[in-house]
Every structure is written in C-alpha cells, then in structure tokens.
Scaffold this motif. Structure first.
Motif, PDB file in Angstrom:
ATOM      1  N   ILE A 247       3.027 -72.684  15.351  1.00  0.00           N
ATOM      2  CA  ILE A 247       2.940 -72.403  13.917  1.00  0.00           C
ATOM      3  C   ILE A 247       3.773 -71.169  13.569  1.00  0.00           C
ATOM      4  O   ILE A 247       4.451 -71.124  12.535  1.00  0.00           O
TER       5      ILE A 247
ATOM      6  N   ALA B  24      -3.058 -64.879   9.501  1.00  0.00           N
ATOM      7  CA  ALA B  24      -2.288 -65.185   8.288  1.00  0.00           C
ATOM      8  C   ALA B  24      -1.383 -64.022   7.923  1.00  0.00           C
ATOM      9  O   ALA B  24      -0.241 -64.220   7.476  1.00  0.00           O
TER      10      ALA B  24
ATOM     11  N   LEU C 266      -5.823 -72.455  10.850  1.00  0.00           N
ATOM     12  CA  LEU C 266      -5.789 -71.583  12.030  1.00  0.00           C
ATOM     13  C   LEU C 266      -7.149 -71.553  12.725  1.00  0.00           C
ATOM     14  O   LEU C 266      -7.233 -71.546  13.956  1.00  0.00           O
TER      15      LEU C 266
ATOM     16  N   THR D 219       5.417 -76.581   7.367  1.00  0.00           N
ATOM     17  CA  THR D 219       4.048 -76.122   7.105  1.00  0.00           C
ATOM     18  C   THR D 219       3.852 -75.710   5.654  1.00  0.00           C
ATOM     19  O   THR D 219       2.830 -75.109   5.310  1.00  0.00           O
TER      20      THR D 219
ATOM     21  N   SER E 281       6.916 -71.236  11.063  1.00  0.00           N
ATOM     22  CA  SER E 281       7.020 -70.328   9.920  1.00  0.00           C
ATOM     23  C   SER E 281       8.338 -69.562   9.951  1.00  0.00           C
ATOM     24  O   SER E 281       8.981 -69.359   8.911  1.00  0.00           O
TER      25      SER E 281
ATOM     26  N   ILE F  77      -3.975 -72.230   5.124  1.00  0.00           N
ATOM     27  CA  ILE F  77      -3.602 -71.742   6.444  1.00  0.00           C
ATOM     28  C   ILE F  77      -4.761 -71.099   7.181  1.00  0.00           C
ATOM     29  O   ILE F  77      -4.856 -71.193   8.412  1.00  0.00           O
TER      30      ILE F  77
ATOM     31  N   PHE G  56      -3.865 -68.813  -1.522  1.00  0.00           N
ATOM     32  CA  PHE G  56      -4.460 -68.994  -0.193  1.00  0.00           C
ATOM     33  C   PHE G  56      -5.623 -68.030   0.042  1.00  0.00           C
ATOM     34  O   PHE G  56      -6.598 -68.373   0.717  1.00  0.00           O
TER      35      PHE G  56
ATOM     36  N   SER H 229       0.244 -74.272   3.631  1.00  0.00           N
ATOM     37  CA  SER H 229       0.247 -72.811   3.554  1.00  0.00           C
ATOM     38  C   SER H 229      -0.961 -72.269   2.798  1.00  0.00           C
ATOM     39  O   SER H 229      -1.488 -71.218   3.145  1.00  0.00           O
TER      40      SER H 229
END
Length: 565
Positions: free
Chosen positions: A409, A331, A318, A307, A413, A314, A51, A311
C-alpha cells in the motif's frame, strides 16, 4: 591584456550574466507558482478531510474523537466520501467561464469564498446534514479552482521550466493531505476544520502579490500590463529584456484571436470575437479531441487502477489488513509517502521525461497490486471485507504477515503521486489549444470528478461484491490495460513549447498513436498553410514572426529571452 584574454573575459562575464538571468527567471516563476500552490494546498485539505470524518463517525474514532455524538452508517459514509465529487464538476464548468472572463488571478481569488464558509460550517456542525453541506461546498470550491490554477502555471512558465513547475504544483496538494493526517492524530476533527479555515484567507492575500498571465492580458488587448507582468515573471527585469518574447506572445495571441476563416486565408482578422457557442464548437475539432482522449484515458487509469477509491476508507482498510501500526498513524505515514512521491516526480521528470516515467511507475504499480491480490487470496478468508458490519476482524496467526500489504500500500501510494495521478493534471495544462484551453480544461476537470464520484461511491458495493482480494484483482486488470494503452498513445511533451504541442495535434495527417512531437521549424510553419485545420500566421504579424524565428529558431510560446546555456 591581449585581445584573446579580453575576449575570454567578456565571454565569461556574458556566461555569468546568463546564468544569473536564468536563475532569476526560475526564481520569479517559482515564487508565482508557490503562491498558486496555496490553492492546491487548499484542495489537498478538501480531498483529505472526509477520511478523518468517516473514521471518527463510523466506529473507528481515535482518542480525540471518543466523545463525538454524531455517527454515520456505511451507506451514509459512501455518500460522504463521494458527494463532494458531484459538486466539483459544477465548479469546474463554472471555472471555465470565470477564468476566461475575469482572468486567471481574479478567478483564483474568488474560489476561496465557498471554502471559508465550508470550513466554518464543518467546525460548527451539529447534525449530519450540515457536514454533507460543508462537503458539497468544499467540492464546489475545489472545482472552481481547477481551470485557473491549471492554465495559470502553464501560461507563466517557460518551456525549460514548465515541466518542473507543473510537477511542483502537486507538492502543494500533498502538503494539504499531510496537514490533515497530522492534525488528526493531535486534535478532534472539528478543530482540524477550524485550522483549515484560515488557509483560504491567507491564500487570497498572497495572490494579491503575483501578476496575471501575460497571455490573458494580451487576449484582452492590455499590452502594457502584459509587458509589466512578463517583466515580473522573467526575473523582475527591464522592458528591453522581454521585448522579443512579448512580440512572440503577441503573435501567438493575435493568431488565436483570429477566426478560422481568416487563419485559413492567412490574413488579419477584423471579425468580432467568438461567441460562447462558437467556442463550444471548437471543442469538436480534432486538435482538441485528440488530447482530450489522452487526458481522459489517464484519468480513468488513475481512478480505477489505484488506491484512490479506497483513500477515504483507508483507516478501516489498514485495520482490516492487520498492519503492525495504529491505523491513524499509518494513514499519516501514507500522507508523507505521498509527498515523497511528489518530490520524486518533481526531481525525475526533467531527466526522464513524462512518457518514460509514467510507464515505469505504472509497471511498478502493477507489481504492487499483483502482490496484494495474491496475498488476499492466499491469506484472507473468502469474501473478506473491511466493513465491520459484513466481516469480523480477521486476526493473523503470524503478525509479521501484516507488513506485506502495508508495504504494498505504501508503494502504491508512492506510485500514485509519483506520476499516476499527477500525469493527467500535468498533461491537461499543456496539450489543449489556446482557443479552447480554458473551456476544455474546465470540462475535462469536471469529467474527472464524475469519474472520481463513480470510483468513491461504488467502492462500498465493489468491495462487498468482490471482497478485498477481488478489488485488488480488478485493479490489476485495469493497470495492465492502461499500460498497453499508454504505451500506444502517450506523447512526450517535455521540452516542447505549447505551440509545438498544438501544431502536432492540429495536424490531421497524424493519428492518435503518433506519439512523437517534433520541435517546430520553419518548414513546418510553411506547410501549415496547406492544412485547413492547422493554424497559420496572420499577415499583420508575419514580419515579427520571421524576425523572431531568425533570432531563436524555436516556437513562440513562453520561451526564454536569454538562450539556455
């Protein structure tokens, strides 16, 4: 001093000794699990690293990556997010072989080799293909560690502590994700890779100081080493303290080294050990297929209802929701929320049990996904996507609205790591029979990564086709289906021995929807002989079996040598 006072004093001393012994047993198993958790920490690094690369190379760099010369297209990014899940099934299948051949401990040490190579390649990458190669090696290493880490914690833990210990393993994974997200806001992504390179080296050294599992040692006829390992795992106690449990484990190991014909005849087996083909044949038996169906259903729900698939994207997601924080910092916040979810799971599972906790968390996740879905259809433009080449950023007239998806979110998570994602791995270490545990664990883990690849690779196509609100609606549908299915088939394994669980799934008279797992008693043991698919005791160890059942009245697997007060 009167006789009564002396009796009370002795009882207090005995009770105090039992409490100390129980703490020492827990401490020893906690130490071994902590070392094993270092591998889960490595896995958290492996799964979280893509990510920060995707954000840095697809137009969302932070201040530390502004001078990066490499770049990725959206299609390349989708492959980078998913390609590791292609090599992980290969590693998982190989891990099933090396775990049974080399032992759990040695297998856990071997998996660190590709991880060190991958992290160094990541740090020194001068082209995109080198990054892809490093991700493939990280996936291979993560897959190789699946079978040994899952079977290790299940085999060293007593039933009283097993649920907590397995939940504790997820703590290491989330700590790895936290480290990656935190370092990402402190240094360039290449330096993050260099820091990560030292973790598998330290893990290998730490593994030298914990024992092999007694069950594996007994399966290789290494009784003396198994006794020594059991003494370590039960609180560094003398041999006499573990004599009864060692006999129980010998009975358990002896039974499942026997062939099916000798088990049915209730006699000592003198036949050679099963070949690989015969082990694979065992996978088709109902006692393996029934738990396999439950675990794979849990994995499907985990991948396609949460989610998880987004991921690796992310940061851009966002940003697309216009949350009231910098995406990189948000994050990092999510990584800490994930860890909080793991801690909550660790604390709650002993009191609520697995089934009740999972169904509750899944219900909360459904509400969160429903709010995000409603928000998307009411606030966001039609066809809105987080990919900048398809949809320009949509500014909100009221910036405070950005808190709604952000909170949802965060809640999603939390739910993922408080049971949704964790439960599948929790069950996989408990529900498979001993004969097929290593192979079935590796196969199931491999298939879970195939599902993860599908989820990660198709996210780009899914979002560009359905839009962000459409993806949230898709998640709601999957969650609703999963909630109904798990209510029907998910059993409660908390405070059940591995033998209790295995005997339950071995009973062909029970359907998949028979969720209640009874504790093993003598009447069940006797009736097992009348069921062709339910394991019974070889004659050579009947005496030990009857003696142990008279003393304890509980199943043989990994039980404590001091009765819990």
């Amino acid at each position: 001093m009167s006789t009564t006072e002396k009796s009370n004093e002795k009882r207090c001393e005995r009770d105090g000794r039992e409490k100390v012994d129980k703490f020492r047993r827990f401490l020893a198993q906690f130490c071994a699990t902590t070392v094993e958790n270092l591998l889960l920490f490595d896995m958290g690094l492996c799964h979280s690293f893509p990510f920060i690369i995707i954000a840095a190379l697809t137009g969302f760099p932070n201040k530390h990556n502004l001078n990066e010369t490499l770049s990725l297209t959206p299609i390349e990014a989708s492959w980078l997010a998913s390609i590791g899940y292609i090599s992980e099934p290969i590693g998982s299948l190989l891990s099933a072989l090396i775990t049974d051949a080399l032992g759990r401990k040695v297998a856990m040490m071997v998996v660190n080799i590709p991880l060190v190579v991958a992290w160094f390649l990541m740090y020194s990458a001068s082209s995109v293909w080198q990054i892809f190669l490093a991700i493939v090696l990280l996936g291979l290493g993560a897959g190789l560690m699946e079978s040994p880490i899952i079977t290790y914690v299940g085999e060293i833990s007593e039933p009283t502590f097993r649920g907590v210990m397995i939940a504790y393993t997820h703590f290491g994974y989330s700590l790895g994700a936290i480290l990656v997200a935190t370092l990402n806001i402190m240094m360039p992504w290449r330096m993050v890779g260099l820091v990560c390179m030292f973790t598998p080296i330290f893990t290998t050294i730490a593994l030298c100081f914990v024992p092999e599992t007694p069950l594996w040692l007994l399966s290789k006829n290494k009784t003396a080493q198994a006794e020594k390992a059991l003494c370590w795992l039960r609180g560094w106690v003398p041999k006499e303290s573990v004599a009864e449990e060692l006999q129980s484990l010998q009975r358990y190991s002896e039974r499942y080294k026997s062939c099916e014909s000798c088990i049915k005849k209730d006699q000592k087996c003198i036949h050679p050990l099963p070949t690989l083909a015969e082990k694979l044949k065992e996978l088709k038996r109902k006692q393996t297929l029934k738990p396999f169906s439950i675990v794979m259903a849990l994995f499907c729900i985990s991948v396609f209802s949460t989610t998880f698939s987004m991921s690796t994207y992310i940061v851009q997601i966002l940003k697309a929701y216009n949350i009231p924080m910098e995406p990189d910092e948000a994050a990092a916040v999510l990584s800490y929320v994930n860890n909080l979810g793991n801690i909550s799971f660790l604390c709650l599972i002993r009191f609520t049990g697995k089934r009740y906790l999972y169904l509750t968390i899944l219900s909360i996740l459904f509400l969160s996904a429903a709010v995000i879905c409603g928000y998307g259809f009411m606030v966001l433009p039609i066809g809105y996507s987080s990919f900048p080449d398809l949809s320009p950023n949509f500014p909100l007239e009221n910036s405070n609205l950005g808190y709604i998806p952000f909170v949802c979110i965060i809640l999603s998570s939390f739910c993922i790591f408080c049971g949704i994602n964790s439960m599948a791995w929790q069950m996989i270490s408990e529900v498979f029979p001993y004969k097929t545990r290593g192979t079935a664990t590796g196969l199931t883990a491999a298939l879970s990564y195939v599902l993860s690849f599908i989820g990660a690779k198709t996210f780009y196509s899914l979002e560009t086709t359905l839009s962000m609100p459409g993806v949230a609606l898709f998640n709601c549908i999957i969650i609703a289906f999963g909630l109904i299915l798990m209510y029907k088939i998910l059993p409660e394994t908390e405070n059940r021995t591995l033998e209790d669980i295995e005997m339950h799934f071995s009973d062909n008279s029970k359907k998949l929807t028979d969720r209640k797992i009874p504790k093993l008693d003598l009447s069940q043991i006797g009736s097992a002989k009348n069921n062709s698919n339910m394991p019974t005791r070889p004659v050579s160890i009947k005496g030990i079996d009857e003696q142990n059942n008279k003393k304890s009245g509980i199943g043989c697997d990994n039980r404590s040598f001091v009765a819990d007060s």
